[in-house]
Enzyme design. Structure first.
Site, mmCIF file in Angstrom:
data_model
loop_
_atom_site.group_PDB
_atom_site.id
_atom_site.type_symbol
_atom_site.label_atom_id
_atom_site.label_comp_id
_atom_site.label_asym_id
_atom_site.label_seq_id
_atom_site.Cartn_x
_atom_site.Cartn_y
_atom_site.Cartn_z
ATOM 1 N N ARG A 20 0.923 -1.157 0.096
ATOM 2 C CA ARG A 20 0.128 0.034 -0.051
ATOM 3 C C ARG A 20 0.889 1.260 0.060
ATOM 4 N NH1 ARG A 20 -3.462 -0.406 5.092
ATOM 5 N NH2 ARG A 20 -1.661 -1.218 5.764
ATOM 6 N N ASN A 38 -6.230 -2.480 2.070
ATOM 7 C CA ASN A 38 -6.358 -4.120 2.452
ATOM 8 C C ASN A 38 -7.647 -4.452 2.285
ATOM 9 O OD1 ASN A 38 -3.207 -4.219 2.464
ATOM 10 N ND2 ASN A 38 -3.244 -4.223 4.393
#
Length: 91
Positions: A20, A38
């Site tokens: 990320r 996520n």
């Protein structure tokens, strides 16, 4: 300027490997707006919006991701741009 928006789902070892954060940093470098987060099933979900070429570059990035990631699949969906501004990691 035309804008493009793609919604992607990335499968593989993509959580706990800075996927990320690397996606956020790469999107900002390319001037792409959107977000990344996520999912409970182990995938990463992201939306990229902006210049069509830059958005396509972000999708290409998704196939590799961070150096510790092991991507096995990238699912891509076209969407209508919503005028997002900035790029963030969502929780």
């Amino acid at each position: 300027m035309s804008r493009k928006r793609l919604h992607v789902y990335v499968t593989g070892r993509v959580q706990g490997v800075y996927y990320r954060a690397t996606t956020r940093d790469t999107a900002r470098e390319h001037g792409v707006d959107g977000w990344v987060k996520n999912l409970d099933d182990g995938r990463v979900e992201a939306v990229f919006e902006g210049d069509p070429d830059a958005v396509d570059e972000m999708v290409e990035f998704c196939y590799d991701g961070s150096t510790r990631a092991n991507v096995t699949d990238v699912e891509i969906h076209d969407e209508d741009p919503e005028g997002l501004d900035g790029f963030e990691v969502r929780w």
